[in-house]
Scaffold this motif. Structure first.
Motif, mmCIF file in Angstrom:
data_model
loop_
_atom_site.group_PDB
_atom_site.id
_atom_site.type_symbol
_atom_site.label_atom_id
_atom_site.label_comp_id
_atom_site.label_asym_id
_atom_site.label_seq_id
_atom_site.Cartn_x
_atom_site.Cartn_y
_atom_site.Cartn_z
ATOM 1 N N VAL A 10 65.111 59.927 42.906
ATOM 2 C CA VAL A 10 65.098 58.929 43.343
ATOM 3 C C VAL A 10 63.978 58.498 44.290
ATOM 4 O O VAL A 10 64.067 59.515 45.582
ATOM 5 N N GLN A 11 62.326 57.780 44.033
ATOM 6 C CA GLN A 11 62.069 57.098 45.400
ATOM 7 C C GLN A 11 62.461 55.928 46.158
ATOM 8 O O GLN A 11 61.904 55.132 44.733
ATOM 9 N N TYR A 12 62.857 55.316 46.921
ATOM 10 C CA TYR A 12 63.180 54.109 47.277
ATOM 11 C C TYR A 12 61.113 54.259 47.890
ATOM 12 O O TYR A 12 60.342 54.309 48.427
ATOM 13 N N SER B 92 66.954 49.591 41.783
ATOM 14 C CA SER B 92 65.773 49.278 41.261
ATOM 15 C C SER B 92 64.850 50.491 42.730
ATOM 16 O O SER B 92 65.321 50.629 43.848
ATOM 17 N N ALA B 93 64.032 50.719 41.633
ATOM 18 C CA ALA B 93 63.409 52.525 42.671
ATOM 19 C C ALA B 93 62.528 52.742 41.260
ATOM 20 O O ALA B 93 62.385 52.877 40.257
ATOM 21 N N LEU B 94 61.787 53.729 41.776
ATOM 22 C CA LEU B 94 61.024 54.551 40.563
ATOM 23 C C LEU B 94 61.628 56.063 40.957
ATOM 24 O O LEU B 94 61.685 56.688 41.668
ATOM 25 N N TYR B 95 61.485 56.668 39.633
ATOM 26 C CA TYR B 95 62.889 57.685 38.655
ATOM 27 C C TYR B 95 61.861 58.915 38.488
ATOM 28 O O TYR B 95 61.256 58.749 38.242
ATOM 29 N N PHE B 96 62.194 60.111 38.710
ATOM 30 C CA PHE B 96 61.225 61.165 38.419
ATOM 31 C C PHE B 96 62.787 61.907 38.136
ATOM 32 O O PHE B 96 62.921 62.607 39.002
ATOM 33 N N CYS B 97 61.525 62.603 36.757
ATOM 34 C CA CYS B 97 62.531 63.981 35.907
ATOM 35 C C CYS B 97 61.748 64.953 36.337
ATOM 36 O O CYS B 97 60.575 65.528 36.371
#
Lengths: 111, 115
Positions: free
Chosen positions: A37-39, A86-91
């Motif tokens: 996850v990237q906040y 709320s954030a950007l999620y990366f697999c």
């Protein structure tokens, strides 16, 4: 070629509702799968990983992910979303010693 | 306390300049990485070092030169900066490079803007 797809650019969910962020993978051999996850304006934080064993993996902040070999999926889930999720999620899938990332999915949790 | 740290946090510079980004980890890990995140948030590996030795170089222009003085540090030097180098650069580390289950831990990122 090893790859990861995150089919949704953005996921919107109301606070308190369950959330799912989708990820599918294409690998030869056993997949080693990760969620980060990237906040905003922050680095990537490790959430969880699947290496082997139970298909349901539990991670940080109440997140879990389900590995489904037949559907080649590794969806991220949480039973009850928080606005602070709320954030950007990366697999990502691991290939040798590098991570191959998906394009990311922005999760927006509304009050 | 910070496990993986990077300096500077922000870097604004002119085209053609040379700049360096530093990374340090205090986790006792043997392997370190540089990733680039472009304006569309796409993340891609650039380099990986294991115990000061280069093990991955992902067809990065040779204007980019990583240097690892010891296994706790991996610096990134960029010569003749171009507009397209503008991005966020992330450093990461892991216990070692050979185990597929190894988790990579990321630094906070360095936001580079080339004018």
């Amino acid at each position: 070629a090893q790859s990861v797809a995150q089919p949704e650019d953005q996921v919107n969910v109301a606070e308190g509702n369950p959330l799912t962020v989708k990820c599918t993978y294409s690998v030869s051999g056993n997949p080693y799968l990760f969620w980060y996850v990237q906040y905003p304006n922050r680095g990537l934080q490790f959430l969880l990983k699947y290496i082997t064993g139970d298909n349901l993996v539990k991670g940080s902040y109440g997140f879990e992910a389900e590995f489904n070999k037949s559907q080649t999926s590794f969806h991220l889930k949480k039973p009850s979303a928080l606005v602070s999720d709320s954030a950007l999620y990366f697999c990502a899938v691991r290939l040798y010693n590098k991570l191959i990332f998906g394009a990311g999915t922005r999760l927006a949790v509304h009050p | 306390d910070t496990a993986v740290s990077q300096t500077p946090k922000y870097l604004v510079t002119q085209m053609g300049n040379d700049k360096s980004i530093k990374c340090e980890q205090n986790l006792g890990h043997d392997t370190m990485y540089w990733y680039k995140q472009d304006s569309k948030k796409f993340l891609k590996i650039m380099f990986s070092y294991n115990n000061k030795e280069l093990i991955i170089n992902e067809t990065v222009p040779n204007r980019f030169s990583p240097k690892s003085p010891d296994k706790a540090h991996l610096n990134l030097h960029i010569n003749s900066l171009e507009l397209g180098d503008s991005a966020v650069y992330f450093c990461a580390s892991s216990h070692d490079w050979s185990g597929a289950q190894e988790t990579q831990y990321f630094g906070p990122g360095t936001r580079l803007l080339v004018l």
